[in-house]
Design an enzyme around this catalytic site. Structure first.
Site, PDB file in Angstrom:
ATOM      1  N   SER A  34       0.809  -1.218  -0.147  1.00 18.68           N
ATOM      2  CA  SER A  34      -0.051  -0.013  -0.096  1.00 18.68           C
ATOM      3  C   SER A  34       0.935   1.125   0.052  1.00 18.68           C
ATOM      4  CB  SER A  34      -0.782  -0.015   1.207  1.00 18.68           C
ATOM      5  OG  SER A  34      -1.376   1.163   1.459  1.00 18.68           O
ATOM      6  N   TYR A  75      -2.131  -0.744  10.671  1.00 20.30           N
ATOM      7  CA  TYR A  75      -2.377  -1.501   9.295  1.00 20.30           C
ATOM      8  C   TYR A  75      -1.361  -0.916   8.489  1.00 20.30           C
ATOM      9  CZ  TYR A  75      -3.624  -1.591   4.606  1.00 20.30           C
ATOM     10  OH  TYR A  75      -3.815  -1.760   3.217  1.00 20.30           O
ATOM     11  N   LYS A 126       1.986  -3.386   6.560  1.00 26.89           N
ATOM     12  CA  LYS A 126       2.326  -3.379   5.335  1.00 26.89           C
ATOM     13  C   LYS A 126       3.971  -3.147   5.398  1.00 26.89           C
ATOM     14  CE  LYS A 126      -1.425  -4.243   3.125  1.00 26.89           C
ATOM     15  NZ  LYS A 126      -1.931  -5.624   2.470  1.00 26.89           N
ATOM     16  N   ARG A 132      -5.995  12.984  -3.938  1.00 26.21           N
ATOM     17  CA  ARG A 132      -5.382  11.561  -4.045  1.00 26.21           C
ATOM     18  C   ARG A 132      -5.406  11.058  -5.479  1.00 26.21           C
ATOM     19  NH1 ARG A 132      -4.246  13.539   0.251  1.00 26.21           N
ATOM     20  NH2 ARG A 132      -4.463  12.600   2.083  1.00 26.21           N
ATOM     21  N   GLY A 165      -2.994  13.217  10.604  1.00 26.70           N
ATOM     22  CA  GLY A 165      -2.016  12.475   9.900  1.00 26.70           C
ATOM     23  C   GLY A 165      -2.215  12.332   8.490  1.00 26.70           C
TER      24      GLY A 165
END
Length: 355
Positions: free
Chosen positions: A135, A161, A165, A247, A312
């Protein structure tokens, strides 16, 4: 390189779309999934799509197994024997960002433990090619755009999470190095996804989140179909054209095809490679761009309210995916209009998902 592919977590959103591409390309698929955040119905729908396309018989096998149980997982390998799988695509894992901050140990135990069991058994049963579903979260708080594969990883990851990764990438790197000068070298391809959206154009398979969606577009589509009253937009004071976060969104069909490209890349290149590829479009769209595009695709008004920024979150994040094009011959082909069209085909045909 046709053969049998082991697909962990294959009943999920990206897994089911990837299986469609694998079957179309002539591969057999064995899916390992404990169905804790997915549905067997997705695979039934894949079979239905294949039948619609004139393929009456497909070799698609589901084994309902918890990969954290090494003995149970070994039954999958025993069924097909040494060399029974030409490669593995590893999607399996818990993936809810918010939940991972509330129960981090569960995420570390599940995502890391299942991966360790998988690698051990793959090595034992002579399956030494793996494509890992990673990711863009591994890039943390990266602010220099576009993000390339050389952008630093690890710093600024805000949730468990994302850290799983990042840690699994490290495990794969160490494991690969340990095998380079042996008789059984490994090939590892890590795919770092940006923001997958959309669905198969038939509308038969798509994203089916448990509870309130964690990602923007499933939430937007649920507002459009009447399941949610409104969307909360987290912040409208970023340094972007309309103040909302930007994004890189990629159609799930393009993303799924990237896994097929990775498998075929491994078959034609050296047997001891370790490669990392970004899978994105290289284009950024804001939250409000996505809302407007979905309104156009659905013909529905999508109500939204402006909320506070989320801790964040960064203003802008989009990929440089040139390496995937140059090395694997893969690039995203579908645009924002197709993403929203196909997402609406799925959501309008399945307002409550697979249920």
């Amino acid at each position: 390189m046709a053969g049998r592919v082991l697909v962990t977590g294959g009943a999920g959103f990206i897994g089911s779309h990837t299986i469609y591409h694998l079957l179309k390309a002539g591969y057999s698929c064995t899916v390992v999934d404990n169905l804790c955040n997915s549905s067997q119905k997705s695979l039934d729908r894949v079979r239905s799509i294949m039948e619609d396309e004139g393929v009456k018989e497909v070799d698609l096998d589901l084994m309902e197994v918890d990969m954290c149980d090494s003995k149970a997982l070994e039954t999958v390998f025993e069924k097909y024997g040494a060399g029974g799988f030409t490669c593995c695509i590893h999607f399996a894992g818990l993936k809810a960002v918010g939940e991972s901050m509330q129960v981090p140990l569960l995420y570390y135990q599940n995502n890391l433990g299942s991966t360790l069991n998988l690698l051990e058994l793959m090595d034992k049963y002579d399956c030494r090619r793996i494509v890992f579903s990673s990711s863009a979260t591994v890039y943390g708080a990266a602010t220099t755009m576009p993000i390339t594969e050389d952008t630093p990883t690890g710093a600024g990851i805000t949730n468990a999470y994302g850290r799983t990764k990042y840690m699994i990438e490290g495990i794969l790197g160490d494991f690969h190095k340990s095998k380079v000068k042996t008789e059984k070298p490994w090939s590892v391809v890590i795919l770092r996804y940006f923001n997958p959206v959309g669905a198969h154009p038939s509308g038969k398979i798509g994203e089916n989140p448990n509870g309130p969606p964690n990602n923007l577009m499933p939430y937007v589509s649920q507002v459009a179909v009447g399941r949610r009253e409104f969307l909360t937009v987290f912040g409208n004071d970023y340094d972007t054209p309309d103040g909302t976060g930007v994004r890189d969104y990629i159609h799930v069909m393009d993303l799924a095809e990237g896994h097929l490209s990775a498998i075929e890349h491994m078959a034609t290149k050296a047997t001891d490679q370790y490669k990392v590829f970004n899978l994105g479009t290289g284009n950024g769209y804001s939250v409000l761009d996505m809302v407007k595009a979905m309104e156009k695709a659905s013909g529905k008004e999508i109500k939204y309210k402006i909320g506070e920024r989320r801790p964040g979150d960064i203003a802008t994040c989009y990929a440089d995916a040139k390496a995937a094009k140059e090395d694997m011959g893969w690039e995203a082909k579908l645009g924002l209009e197709e993403m929203c069209r196909d997402l609406w085909a799925w959501q309008s045909s399945n307002p409550n998902g697979f249920e």
